[in-house]
Scaffold this motif. Structure first.
Motif, PDB file in Angstrom:
ATOM      1  N   ALA A  11     -36.179  95.332  97.132  1.00  0.00           N
ATOM      2  CA  ALA A  11     -35.007  96.123  96.374  1.00  0.00           C
ATOM      3  C   ALA A  11     -35.715  97.372  95.632  1.00  0.00           C
ATOM      4  CB  ALA A  11     -34.566  95.012  95.319  1.00  0.00           C
ATOM      5  N   ILE A  12     -36.822  97.056  94.989  1.00  0.00           N
ATOM      6  CA  ILE A  12     -37.399  98.270  94.226  1.00  0.00           C
ATOM      7  C   ILE A  12     -38.125  99.272  95.256  1.00  0.00           C
ATOM      8  CG2 ILE A  12     -39.035  99.025  92.433  1.00  0.00           C
ATOM      9  CD1 ILE A  12     -38.660  96.200  90.963  1.00  0.00           C
ATOM     10  N   ASP A  34     -45.855  95.078 103.611  1.00  0.00           N
ATOM     11  CA  ASP A  34     -45.068  94.125 102.862  1.00  0.00           C
ATOM     12  C   ASP A  34     -45.625  92.631 103.674  1.00  0.00           C
ATOM     13  OD1 ASP A  34     -42.383  93.629 101.442  1.00  0.00           O
ATOM     14  OD2 ASP A  34     -42.784  92.024 102.565  1.00  0.00           O
ATOM     15  N   SER A  73     -45.094  91.311  93.868  1.00  0.00           N
ATOM     16  CA  SER A  73     -45.358  90.142  93.086  1.00  0.00           C
ATOM     17  C   SER A  73     -46.305  90.053  92.361  1.00  0.00           C
ATOM     18  CB  SER A  73     -45.359  88.885  94.159  1.00  0.00           C
ATOM     19  OG  SER A  73     -46.537  88.853  95.008  1.00  0.00           O
ATOM     20  N   SER A  95     -44.805  94.371  88.818  1.00  0.00           N
ATOM     21  CA  SER A  95     -44.891  93.067  88.393  1.00  0.00           C
ATOM     22  C   SER A  95     -45.727  92.964  87.186  1.00  0.00           C
ATOM     23  CB  SER A  95     -45.333  92.247  89.657  1.00  0.00           C
ATOM     24  OG  SER A  95     -44.518  92.503  90.661  1.00  0.00           O
ATOM     25  N   ASN A 245     -30.689  92.669  95.173  1.00  0.00           N
ATOM     26  CA  ASN A 245     -31.547  91.704  94.392  1.00  0.00           C
ATOM     27  C   ASN A 245     -31.196  91.484  92.940  1.00  0.00           C
ATOM     28  OD1 ASN A 245     -33.287  89.876  93.462  1.00  0.00           O
ATOM     29  ND2 ASN A 245     -35.075  90.984  93.679  1.00  0.00           N
ATOM     30  N   THR A 248     -33.020  91.906  89.898  1.00  0.00           N
ATOM     31  CA  THR A 248     -33.615  93.099  89.427  1.00  0.00           C
ATOM     32  C   THR A 248     -32.349  93.883  88.956  1.00  0.00           C
ATOM     33  OG1 THR A 248     -35.526  92.745  90.848  1.00  0.00           O
ATOM     34  CG2 THR A 248     -34.714  95.117  90.233  1.00  0.00           C
TER      35      THR A 248
HETATM   36  N1  NAD Z   1     -41.006  95.963  85.414  1.00  0.00           N
HETATM   37  C1  NAD Z   1     -39.710  95.482  85.607  1.00  0.00           C
HETATM   38  O1  NAD Z   1     -38.741  95.821  84.703  1.00  0.00           O
HETATM   39  C2  NAD Z   1     -39.289  94.667  86.743  1.00  0.00           C
HETATM   40  C3  NAD Z   1     -37.702  94.633  86.777  1.00  0.00           C
HETATM   41  C4  NAD Z   1     -37.366  93.869  88.079  1.00  0.00           C
HETATM   42  C5  NAD Z   1     -38.492  93.268  88.912  1.00  0.00           C
HETATM   43  N2  NAD Z   1     -39.779  93.485  88.577  1.00  0.00           N
HETATM   44  C6  NAD Z   1     -40.706  92.894  89.730  1.00  0.00           C
HETATM   45  O2  NAD Z   1     -41.094  93.872  90.559  1.00  0.00           O
HETATM   46  C7  NAD Z   1     -41.299  92.989  91.856  1.00  0.00           C
HETATM   47  C8  NAD Z   1     -40.555  93.603  92.884  1.00  0.00           C
HETATM   48  O3  NAD Z   1     -39.069  93.323  92.543  1.00  0.00           O
HETATM   49  P1  NAD Z   1     -37.983  93.559  93.725  1.00  0.00           P
HETATM   50  O4  NAD Z   1     -36.740  93.196  93.073  1.00  0.00           O
HETATM   51  O5  NAD Z   1     -38.086  94.743  94.711  1.00  0.00           O
HETATM   52  O6  NAD Z   1     -38.184  92.218  94.489  1.00  0.00           O
HETATM   53  P2  NAD Z   1     -37.859  91.663  96.016  1.00  0.00           P
HETATM   54  O7  NAD Z   1     -37.827  90.332  96.115  1.00  0.00           O
HETATM   55  O8  NAD Z   1     -36.511  92.333  96.399  1.00  0.00           O
HETATM   56  O9  NAD Z   1     -38.817  92.375  96.924  1.00  0.00           O
HETATM   57  C9  NAD Z   1     -40.190  92.002  96.754  1.00  0.00           C
HETATM   58  C10 NAD Z   1     -41.031  92.364  98.238  1.00  0.00           C
HETATM   59  O10 NAD Z   1     -42.379  92.045  98.112  1.00  0.00           O
HETATM   60  C11 NAD Z   1     -42.830  91.211  99.325  1.00  0.00           C
HETATM   61  N3  NAD Z   1     -43.965  90.687  98.642  1.00  0.00           N
HETATM   62  C12 NAD Z   1     -43.954  89.523  97.792  1.00  0.00           C
HETATM   63  N4  NAD Z   1     -45.355  89.154  97.607  1.00  0.00           N
HETATM   64  C13 NAD Z   1     -46.187  89.916  98.433  1.00  0.00           C
HETATM   65  C14 NAD Z   1     -47.461  90.222  98.424  1.00  0.00           C
HETATM   66  N5  NAD Z   1     -48.426  89.200  97.872  1.00  0.00           N
HETATM   67  N6  NAD Z   1     -48.044  91.050  99.297  1.00  0.00           N
HETATM   68  C15 NAD Z   1     -47.193  91.893  99.957  1.00  0.00           C
HETATM   69  N7  NAD Z   1     -45.619  91.627  99.930  1.00  0.00           N
HETATM   70  C16 NAD Z   1     -45.320  90.822  99.093  1.00  0.00           C
HETATM   71  C17 NAD Z   1     -41.780  90.424  99.492  1.00  0.00           C
HETATM   72  O11 NAD Z   1     -41.687  90.083 101.102  1.00  0.00           O
HETATM   73  C18 NAD Z   1     -40.551  91.281  99.348  1.00  0.00           C
HETATM   74  O12 NAD Z   1     -40.011  92.006 100.408  1.00  0.00           O
HETATM   75  C19 NAD Z   1     -40.987  91.541  91.327  1.00  0.00           C
HETATM   76  O13 NAD Z   1     -42.477  91.182  91.166  1.00  0.00           O
HETATM   77  C20 NAD Z   1     -40.316  91.633  90.206  1.00  0.00           C
HETATM   78  O14 NAD Z   1     -40.454  90.603  89.270  1.00  0.00           O
HETATM   79  C21 NAD Z   1     -40.156  94.065  87.667  1.00  0.00           C
END
Ligand code: NAD
Length: 272
Positions: A11-12, A34, A73, A95, A245, A248
Protein backbone atom coordinates in the motif's frame (compact mmCIF):
# COMPACT_ATOMS: atom_id res chain seq x y z
CA UNK A 1 17.41 14.28 -9.77
CA UNK A 2 17.65 11.89 -6.83
CA UNK A 3 17.59 8.17 -7.64
CA UNK A 4 15.33 6.02 -5.48
CA UNK A 5 15.28 2.30 -4.56
CA UNK A 6 12.03 0.91 -3.13
CA UNK A 7 11.83 -2.04 -0.71
CA UNK A 8 8.21 -3.16 -0.38
CA UNK A 9 5.57 -2.69 -3.08
CA UNK A 10 2.39 -2.81 -0.96
CA UNK A 11 0.00 0.00 0.00
CA UNK A 12 2.67 2.56 0.98
CA UNK A 13 5.30 1.55 -1.62
CA UNK A 14 2.77 1.71 -4.45
CA UNK A 15 1.57 5.22 -3.58
CA UNK A 16 5.17 6.48 -3.26
CA UNK A 17 6.04 4.96 -6.64
CA UNK A 18 2.97 6.54 -8.28
CA UNK A 19 3.91 9.93 -6.79
CA UNK A 20 7.39 9.66 -8.34
CA UNK A 21 5.94 8.49 -11.66
CA UNK A 22 3.49 11.42 -11.81
CA UNK A 23 6.26 13.96 -11.07
CA UNK A 24 4.83 14.96 -7.66
CA UNK A 25 8.12 13.79 -6.17
CA UNK A 26 11.00 15.08 -8.36
CA UNK A 27 13.02 11.86 -8.53
CA UNK A 28 13.63 8.71 -10.56
CA UNK A 29 12.53 5.32 -9.23
CA UNK A 30 15.29 3.08 -10.58
CA UNK A 31 15.04 -0.23 -8.65
CA UNK A 32 12.36 -2.05 -6.64
CA UNK A 33 12.15 -5.26 -4.61
CA UNK A 34 9.35 -7.14 -2.87
CA UNK A 35 9.50 -10.67 -1.44
CA UNK A 36 6.25 -11.20 -3.36
CA UNK A 37 7.09 -11.26 -7.07
CA UNK A 38 3.43 -10.58 -7.82
CA UNK A 39 3.52 -7.38 -5.76
CA UNK A 40 6.61 -5.99 -7.53
CA UNK A 41 5.33 -7.00 -10.99
CA UNK A 42 1.91 -5.49 -10.31
CA UNK A 43 3.51 -2.21 -9.20
CA UNK A 44 5.81 -1.96 -12.23
CA UNK A 45 2.80 -2.63 -14.47
CA UNK A 46 1.13 0.53 -13.10
CA UNK A 47 4.11 2.81 -13.84
CA UNK A 48 4.96 4.67 -17.05
CA UNK A 49 8.67 4.86 -16.18
CA UNK A 50 9.52 1.26 -15.36
CA UNK A 51 12.10 0.55 -12.63
CA UNK A 52 14.20 -2.65 -12.62
CA UNK A 53 12.98 -5.42 -10.29
CA UNK A 54 16.04 -6.73 -8.43
CA UNK A 55 16.47 -10.32 -7.26
CA UNK A 56 16.94 -9.69 -3.54
CA UNK A 57 16.69 -6.84 -1.04
CA UNK A 58 20.47 -6.56 -0.52
CA UNK A 59 20.98 -5.81 -4.23
CA UNK A 60 18.88 -2.63 -4.04
CA UNK A 61 21.63 -0.58 -2.44
CA UNK A 62 24.39 -1.97 -4.67
CA UNK A 63 23.19 0.26 -7.53
CA UNK A 64 23.96 4.00 -7.87
CA UNK A 65 20.93 5.27 -5.97
CA UNK A 66 20.67 7.99 -3.31
CA UNK A 67 18.12 6.51 -0.91
CA UNK A 68 16.28 3.26 -0.21
CA UNK A 69 12.66 3.57 0.93
CA UNK A 70 11.67 0.72 3.26
CA UNK A 71 7.90 0.09 3.19
CA UNK A 72 7.96 -3.66 3.85
CA UNK A 73 8.18 -5.02 7.43
CA UNK A 74 10.15 -4.93 10.66
CA UNK A 75 12.01 -8.05 9.49
CA UNK A 76 13.12 -6.22 6.35
CA UNK A 77 14.57 -3.43 8.50
CA UNK A 78 16.44 -5.95 10.67
CA UNK A 79 17.73 -7.74 7.57
CA UNK A 80 18.98 -4.94 5.30
CA UNK A 81 19.08 -1.54 7.03
CA UNK A 82 22.72 -1.86 8.08
CA UNK A 83 23.97 -2.98 4.68
CA UNK A 84 22.15 -0.05 3.01
CA UNK A 85 24.06 2.41 5.21
CA UNK A 86 27.31 0.47 4.68
CA UNK A 87 26.71 0.86 0.94
CA UNK A 88 26.59 4.62 1.61
CA UNK A 89 22.92 5.14 0.82
CA UNK A 90 20.38 7.10 2.87
CA UNK A 91 17.38 5.19 4.19
CA UNK A 92 13.75 6.03 4.93
CA UNK A 93 12.08 3.56 7.34
CA UNK A 94 8.31 3.06 7.65
CA UNK A 95 8.43 -0.08 9.84
CA UNK A 96 9.61 2.03 12.77
CA UNK A 97 8.72 -0.55 15.44
CA UNK A 98 11.97 -2.35 14.53
CA UNK A 99 13.93 0.52 16.08
CA UNK A 100 12.52 -0.06 19.58
CA UNK A 101 14.97 -2.97 19.78
CA UNK A 102 17.80 -0.99 21.39
CA UNK A 103 20.52 -3.13 19.78
CA UNK A 104 19.18 -2.38 16.32
CA UNK A 105 18.72 1.30 17.13
CA UNK A 106 22.31 1.63 18.42
CA UNK A 107 23.85 -0.27 15.49
CA UNK A 108 21.97 1.86 12.92
CA UNK A 109 22.64 5.08 14.78
CA UNK A 110 26.41 4.32 14.85
CA UNK A 111 26.32 3.33 11.17
CA UNK A 112 24.76 6.71 10.24
CA UNK A 113 27.73 8.45 11.86
CA UNK A 114 30.36 6.02 10.49
CA UNK A 115 29.10 6.19 6.89
CA UNK A 116 27.82 9.79 7.06
CA UNK A 117 24.32 8.77 5.96
CA UNK A 118 20.85 9.66 7.31
CA UNK A 119 17.83 7.58 8.31
CA UNK A 120 14.51 9.37 7.81
CA UNK A 121 11.43 8.38 9.88
CA UNK A 122 8.30 10.12 8.52
CA UNK A 123 5.76 11.28 11.13
CA UNK A 124 3.48 8.53 9.83
CA UNK A 125 -0.09 8.29 11.05
CA UNK A 126 0.30 10.94 13.77
CA UNK A 127 0.89 14.69 13.98
CA UNK A 128 2.59 16.88 16.55
CA UNK A 129 6.05 15.26 16.48
CA UNK A 130 7.63 18.65 15.72
CA UNK A 131 6.30 19.94 19.07
CA UNK A 132 7.28 16.80 20.99
CA UNK A 133 10.86 16.97 19.59
CA UNK A 134 11.22 20.58 20.72
CA UNK A 135 10.08 19.97 24.30
CA UNK A 136 11.62 16.53 24.83
CA UNK A 137 13.99 17.67 27.60
CA UNK A 138 11.08 19.14 29.58
CA UNK A 139 8.53 16.31 29.28
CA UNK A 140 7.32 14.88 32.59
CA UNK A 141 4.60 12.62 31.14
CA UNK A 142 3.86 11.39 27.61
CA UNK A 143 1.04 9.10 26.54
CA UNK A 144 -0.77 7.91 23.42
CA UNK A 145 -4.24 6.39 23.32
CA UNK A 146 -4.99 4.48 20.13
CA UNK A 147 -8.62 3.61 19.38
CA UNK A 148 -9.44 1.15 16.61
CA UNK A 149 -12.20 -1.20 15.56
CA UNK A 150 -11.68 -4.66 17.16
CA UNK A 151 -11.00 -6.21 13.71
CA UNK A 152 -7.93 -3.96 13.32
CA UNK A 153 -6.48 -5.31 16.57
CA UNK A 154 -7.34 -8.99 16.18
CA UNK A 155 -4.47 -11.45 15.76
CA UNK A 156 -2.11 -9.49 18.05
CA UNK A 157 0.10 -11.57 20.38
CA UNK A 158 -1.61 -9.84 23.33
CA UNK A 159 -4.71 -12.03 22.86
CA UNK A 160 -2.75 -15.28 23.41
CA UNK A 161 -2.87 -14.56 27.16
CA UNK A 162 -6.03 -12.49 27.39
CA UNK A 163 -9.61 -13.52 28.11
CA UNK A 164 -11.12 -10.57 26.26
CA UNK A 165 -13.56 -11.73 23.58
CA UNK A 166 -13.13 -9.15 20.84
CA UNK A 167 -16.12 -10.51 18.88
CA UNK A 168 -18.36 -9.99 21.90
CA UNK A 169 -17.47 -6.32 22.57
CA UNK A 170 -20.52 -4.06 22.42
CA UNK A 171 -18.98 -0.81 23.68
CA UNK A 172 -15.68 1.08 23.75
CA UNK A 173 -13.25 -0.90 25.96
CA UNK A 174 -9.69 -0.18 27.07
CA UNK A 175 -7.88 -3.48 26.52
CA UNK A 176 -4.26 -2.51 27.24
CA UNK A 177 -2.22 -0.01 29.20
CA UNK A 178 1.56 -0.32 29.37
CA UNK A 179 4.82 1.15 28.15
CA UNK A 180 5.65 1.53 24.45
CA UNK A 181 8.32 -1.12 25.03
CA UNK A 182 5.69 -3.63 26.22
CA UNK A 183 3.32 -2.65 23.42
CA UNK A 184 5.94 -3.47 20.76
CA UNK A 185 5.91 -7.16 21.54
CA UNK A 186 2.17 -7.43 22.25
CA UNK A 187 0.80 -5.32 19.35
CA UNK A 188 3.59 -5.33 16.73
CA UNK A 189 1.27 -4.33 13.86
CA UNK A 190 -0.11 -1.31 15.75
CA UNK A 191 3.09 0.03 17.27
CA UNK A 192 4.62 2.28 14.59
CA UNK A 193 3.05 5.47 15.95
CA UNK A 194 3.92 4.69 19.58
CA UNK A 195 7.46 3.84 18.46
CA UNK A 196 7.83 7.18 16.67
CA UNK A 197 6.46 9.09 19.64
CA UNK A 198 8.79 7.41 22.13
CA UNK A 199 11.85 7.76 19.86
CA UNK A 200 11.46 11.52 19.60
CA UNK A 201 10.20 12.03 23.16
CA UNK A 202 11.21 10.31 26.39
CA UNK A 203 12.02 6.76 25.29
CA UNK A 204 10.01 3.56 25.09
CA UNK A 205 9.99 2.81 28.84
CA UNK A 206 8.48 6.16 29.84
CA UNK A 207 5.93 6.52 27.02
CA UNK A 208 2.54 5.16 28.12
CA UNK A 209 0.38 3.41 25.52
CA UNK A 210 -3.36 2.81 25.92
CA UNK A 211 -5.18 0.66 23.39
CA UNK A 212 -8.96 0.94 23.11
CA UNK A 213 -11.23 -1.31 21.02
CA UNK A 214 -14.38 0.44 19.76
CA UNK A 215 -16.87 -1.62 17.73
CA UNK A 216 -18.64 1.59 16.64
CA UNK A 217 -15.65 3.31 14.98
CA UNK A 218 -14.57 3.32 11.33
CA UNK A 219 -11.39 5.34 12.01
CA UNK A 220 -7.94 4.79 13.53
CA UNK A 221 -7.75 7.51 16.21
CA UNK A 222 -4.59 8.55 18.09
CA UNK A 223 -4.77 10.93 21.07
CA UNK A 224 -1.41 12.17 22.35
CA UNK A 225 -0.86 14.05 25.64
CA UNK A 226 2.39 15.56 26.89
CA UNK A 227 2.95 17.56 30.10
CA UNK A 228 5.95 19.23 31.68
CA UNK A 229 7.68 22.53 32.45
CA UNK A 230 6.81 23.79 28.94
CA UNK A 231 3.04 23.44 29.61
CA UNK A 232 0.59 20.89 28.21
CA UNK A 233 0.05 19.60 24.67
CA UNK A 234 -2.72 17.41 23.24
CA UNK A 235 -3.18 16.17 19.70
CA UNK A 236 -6.01 14.04 18.33
CA UNK A 237 -5.73 12.55 14.86
CA UNK A 238 -8.71 10.73 13.35
CA UNK A 239 -7.44 8.76 10.38
CA UNK A 240 -9.33 7.04 7.63
CA UNK A 241 -7.74 3.72 6.68
CA UNK A 242 -6.21 3.32 3.19
CA UNK A 243 -8.64 1.35 0.97
CA UNK A 244 -5.80 -0.96 -0.22
CA UNK A 245 -4.63 -1.86 3.30
CA UNK A 246 -7.08 -0.97 6.10
CA UNK A 247 -4.31 -1.44 8.70
CA UNK A 248 -2.47 1.54 7.17
CA UNK A 249 -3.88 5.04 7.61
CA UNK A 250 -4.06 7.37 4.63
CA UNK A 251 -2.05 9.96 6.61
CA UNK A 252 0.88 7.51 6.98
CA UNK A 253 1.12 7.28 3.19
CA UNK A 254 0.84 11.05 2.66
CA UNK A 255 3.48 11.64 5.32
CA UNK A 256 5.90 9.25 3.59
CA UNK A 257 5.31 11.00 0.26
CA UNK A 258 5.94 14.44 1.81
CA UNK A 259 9.13 13.30 3.56
CA UNK A 260 10.53 11.95 0.29
CA UNK A 261 9.39 15.02 -1.67
CA UNK A 262 11.30 17.23 0.81
CA UNK A 263 14.41 15.01 0.52
CA UNK A 264 14.30 15.33 -3.28
CA UNK A 265 13.59 19.09 -3.46
CA UNK A 266 15.82 22.16 -3.14
CA UNK A 267 13.53 24.59 -1.36
CA UNK A 268 12.74 26.48 1.84
CA UNK A 269 12.09 23.85 4.55
CA UNK A 270 9.13 24.67 6.77
CA UNK A 271 8.60 23.24 10.26
CA UNK A 272 10.85 21.87 13.01
N1 NAD B 1 5.29 4.65 10.26
C1 NAD B 1 3.97 4.56 10.16
O1 NAD B 1 3.21 5.43 10.61
C2 NAD B 1 3.37 3.38 9.47
C3 NAD B 1 2.01 3.38 9.14
C4 NAD B 1 1.47 2.29 8.47
C5 NAD B 1 2.27 1.21 8.17
N2 NAD B 1 3.59 1.21 8.55
C6 NAD B 1 4.47 0.07 8.27
O2 NAD B 1 4.99 0.20 6.95
C7 NAD B 1 5.18 -1.11 6.38
C8 NAD B 1 4.47 -1.20 5.02
O3 NAD B 1 3.10 -0.92 5.19
P1 NAD B 1 2.05 -1.21 3.99
O4 NAD B 1 0.74 -0.71 4.45
O5 NAD B 1 2.61 -0.76 2.69
O6 NAD B 1 2.03 -2.81 4.03
P2 NAD B 1 1.56 -3.82 2.87
O7 NAD B 1 1.30 -5.10 3.58
O8 NAD B 1 0.50 -3.22 2.04
O9 NAD B 1 2.88 -3.97 1.95
C9 NAD B 1 4.09 -4.50 2.43
C10 NAD B 1 4.82 -5.16 1.25
O10 NAD B 1 6.14 -5.50 1.69
C11 NAD B 1 6.43 -6.83 1.27
N3 NAD B 1 7.37 -7.38 2.27
C12 NAD B 1 7.12 -7.75 3.55
N4 NAD B 1 8.26 -8.16 4.14
C13 NAD B 1 9.24 -8.06 3.20
C14 NAD B 1 10.64 -8.32 3.22
N5 NAD B 1 11.25 -8.80 4.32
N6 NAD B 1 11.35 -8.10 2.08
C15 NAD B 1 10.72 -7.62 0.98
N7 NAD B 1 9.41 -7.33 0.91
C16 NAD B 1 8.67 -7.56 2.01
C17 NAD B 1 5.10 -7.56 1.24
O11 NAD B 1 5.14 -8.64 0.30
C18 NAD B 1 4.14 -6.45 0.77
O12 NAD B 1 3.99 -6.41 -0.64
C19 NAD B 1 4.63 -2.11 7.43
O13 NAD B 1 5.69 -2.62 8.22
C20 NAD B 1 3.72 -1.26 8.30
O14 NAD B 1 3.61 -1.75 9.64
C21 NAD B 1 4.14 2.28 9.15
Amino acid sequence: MKRIGLLGCGAIGTQIALSIDSGKIPAILTHVYDSSKEASASLVEKLQNKPVIVENSHLLSSYPIDIVIEAASQDAVKDVALSILQNKKDLMIMSVGALLDETIYDVLSDACKDFKKTIYLPSGAIAGLDGIKSIKDEIESLSITTTKHPRSLKGAKFFENSEINMDGLTSKTKIFQGTAKEAVSLFPANINVAALLSLCGVGSEKTIVNIVADPATDKNTHHIEASGKFGHMTFTIENFPDPNNPKTSRLAILSAIETLRKYCSDEIQIGT
